[in-house]
Design a protein around this motif. Structure first.
Motif, mmCIF file in Angstrom:
data_model
loop_
_atom_site.group_PDB
_atom_site.id
_atom_site.type_symbol
_atom_site.label_atom_id
_atom_site.label_comp_id
_atom_site.label_asym_id
_atom_site.label_seq_id
_atom_site.Cartn_x
_atom_site.Cartn_y
_atom_site.Cartn_z
ATOM 1 N N LYS A 7 0.828 -1.202 0.000
ATOM 2 C CA LYS A 7 0.000 0.000 0.000
ATOM 3 C C LYS A 7 0.867 1.259 0.000
ATOM 4 O O LYS A 7 1.820 1.361 0.790
ATOM 5 C CB LYS A 7 -0.934 -0.007 1.214
ATOM 6 N N ASP A 166 -5.345 1.998 4.442
ATOM 7 C CA ASP A 166 -4.642 0.996 5.261
ATOM 8 C C ASP A 166 -5.567 -0.201 5.488
ATOM 9 O O ASP A 166 -5.138 -1.352 5.423
ATOM 10 C CB ASP A 166 -4.257 1.576 6.634
ATOM 11 N N ALA A 169 -5.834 -2.369 2.431
ATOM 12 C CA ALA A 169 -4.658 -3.233 2.274
ATOM 13 C C ALA A 169 -4.755 -4.453 3.186
ATOM 14 O O ALA A 169 -4.566 -5.592 2.748
ATOM 15 C CB ALA A 169 -3.386 -2.434 2.565
ATOM 16 N N ILE A 183 2.827 -1.516 4.312
ATOM 17 C CA ILE A 183 2.285 -0.159 4.265
ATOM 18 C C ILE A 183 3.462 0.777 4.016
ATOM 19 O O ILE A 183 4.316 0.949 4.889
ATOM 20 C CB ILE A 183 1.611 0.216 5.614
ATOM 21 N N THR A 185 5.063 4.471 3.416
ATOM 22 C CA THR A 185 4.713 5.854 3.723
ATOM 23 C C THR A 185 5.956 6.739 3.660
ATOM 24 O O THR A 185 6.965 6.333 3.065
ATOM 25 C CB THR A 185 3.977 5.909 5.090
ATOM 26 N N LEU A 223 -0.709 4.466 11.037
ATOM 27 C CA LEU A 223 -1.431 3.268 10.579
ATOM 28 C C LEU A 223 -2.838 3.317 11.162
ATOM 29 O O LEU A 223 -3.017 3.670 12.323
ATOM 30 C CB LEU A 223 -0.704 2.018 11.081
ATOM 31 N N VAL A 240 5.410 -1.672 8.219
ATOM 32 C CA VAL A 240 5.340 -0.251 7.890
ATOM 33 C C VAL A 240 6.732 0.128 7.422
ATOM 34 O O VAL A 240 7.716 -0.071 8.153
ATOM 35 C CB VAL A 240 4.910 0.601 9.105
#
Ligand code: ADP
Ligand code: MG
Length: 456
Positions: A7, A166, A169, A183, A185, A223, A240
């Motif tokens: 994601k 999130d 995903a 995830i 970012t 998140l 993450v």
């Protein structure tokens, strides 16, 4: 097939340069033998032409006095992710990889019809599987699904609320039995505090699902808590990571999975960005107190208001609500008349704030005019605006002796006034004035995380 859900958030897809960096991560996964399912957020944050906030403002700007219909608002907001999906799939094509863009509905994501904050009910992943089996990279629009239309027509587009990509995903990871959900970012992972306040906050190598959900619930938007909950339920490893570095990132896993790894004593410090409003209900020492509290909680749940800092005394109930929900909460509470007892023995009426409002007075007059036979009790609600919440997060925090004392002393020593405290299994929170929040995060982080004074 080793399915990997990847994601990419708003800042990871906000320019062609960034999208190509993201695409290269996807291509690398594909070359490593994974079948990538990519989930994207809308392009950029507030101000960017196709960002969610821009689309909302466009609609609201037509006439601010007329609120958009929630169904149409969802249709509008969903466009941001659809654009992003098409652009990402095409970017992958230009880089030599076959890719297909799917809306949430096309990806089989079915939700309830709570527009603006829909919950994923089920996922029919056949279309995704079909494309993956044909060797394509699948790009799915985050933050959206479809719900049965109330009249039984073609399904409506729904959105999942802030941070909803999130959730998309995680839910896809669960439905596809993915090997992991990543995830991506603009930070290296989950940190011990918001890097905007503590630039050198450490990235946590591993954290449990429960703790990350707590961190998210207590204000860190890195998140969405629902995403952690879904991954936990299906026991899917969640990562993450940063789109822009090759750091390992943070692994979110079960507490057992994290055993053997050196989990920090105190996981981190979080704060709510933006103000919250603290409410104290003077219910009094009446036998119906639990019933009144239950009804209040039901009311807040139906209005989908997140509550913080719940606390009780023999005659009061207190909690805080986010500033942006305060208008709604005030409307719901002020002048609210609630029958208590079954059959009703008495009526209670809520009066919000110091001075009785027009709404309250009208309701009160109406009650008096009705000349009803039931007695009426007033519940005054004190309101504390412009405050916010800072929390310390750690596993089994509440069972550690002395931690509350050190927590309070740290804040007192820094000259910060603590308006209220609350604790849970995994967090210790306090209410401070909005103007003290950065200082509070700094001193707590220094005392509990950087120094690790408590660990020693
Ligand atoms: P995305 O658009 O990729 O979903 P978000 O803005 O939703 O990104 O989340 C990432 C941001 O979360 C970071 O840029 C950071 O400012 C913020 N953040 C707040 N608290 C933390 C924390 N404890 N660890 C990491 N990031 C945090
Ligand atoms: Mg986010």
């Amino acid at each position: 097939m080793k399915i990997l859900v990847m994601k990419f958030g708003g800042t990871s897809v906000d320019s062609q340069e960034h999208r190509e960096i993201a695409a290269r991560k996807v291509i690398r996964a594909k070359e490593d033998g994974f079948a990538p399912v990519v989930v994207v957020s809308a392009i950029g944050r507030r101000g960017a032409p196709y960002a969610t906030d821009t689309l909302i403002e466009f609609l609201r700007g037509i006439d601010p006095s007329v609120p958009p219909n929630p169904r149409e608002l969802d249709l509008m907001m969903a466009c941001g992710e659809i654009i992003s999906t098409v652009v990402m799939a095409h970017t992958l094509k230009t880089m030599g990889y076959d890719a297909v863009a799917l809306t949430g509905g096309q990806a089989g994501i079915i939700t309830d019809n709570e527009y603006g904050n829909a919950r994923v009910l089920q996922i029919h992943p056949q279309a995704i599987r079909h494309h993956l089996e044909s060797g394509r990279i699948v790009v799915v629009a985050g933050f959206q699904g479809v719900a049965e239309d109330k009249l039984g027509f073609h399904p409506d587009i729904t959105t999942l609320g802030r941070g909803g990509s999130d959730t998309t995903a995680s839910a896809l990871g669960a439905a596809l039995n993915a090997v992991a959900v990543e995830i991506y970012t603009d930070v290296d992972g989950v940190k011990t505090a918001d890097p905007d306040i503590i630039p050198d906050a450490r990235t946590l190598p591993v954290i449990s699902y429960e703790e990350v959900a707590e961190i998210a619930h207590q204000g860190a938007k890195v998140l969405h808590p629902r995403a952690a909950e879904i991954a936990m339920l299906h026991n899917i490893p969640l990562w993450v990571k940063s789109t822009f570095t090759d750091e390992t990132g943070t692994l979110v896993t079960s507490a057992e999975g994290a055993e053997g790894v050196d989990l920090p004593e105190v996981t981190g410090v979080t704060h709510i960005t933006g103000k919250i409003v603290y409410l104290v209900f003077h219910i009094g020492e009446v036998p119906e107190k639990p019933e009144i509290e239950l009804q209040l909680y039901r009311l807040m749940a139906r209005a989908d208001v997140n509550l913080y800092l719940n606390s009780y005394s023999h005659d009061t109930l207190s909690f805080a609500v986010p500033r942006d929900r305060w208008g709604l909460v005030q409307k719901l509470l002020d002048g609210l008349v609630m029958p208590v007892g079954a059959p009703p023995q008495r009526l209670v009426i809520f009066r919000v704030g110091e001075k009785p409002s027009r709404e309250y007075q009208l309701q009160k007059q109406m009650l008096d005019a009705l000349g009803n036979t039931l007695s009426v009790q007033e519940i005054a609600v004190d309101v504390l605006e412009n405050c916010t919440m800072v929390s310390l997060i750690a596993a089994k925090l509440s069972r550690r002796p002395g931690v509350m004392a050190l927590f309070l002393r740290t804040l007192y020593d820094a000259g910060i006034q603590v308006l209220q405290t609350a604790d849970s299994e995994m967090s210790l929170s306090c209410l401070v004035n909005e103007s003290d929040v950065e200082k509070a995060v700094r001193v707590l982080h220094e005392r509990f995380v950087a120094d690790r004074a408590y660990a020693q």
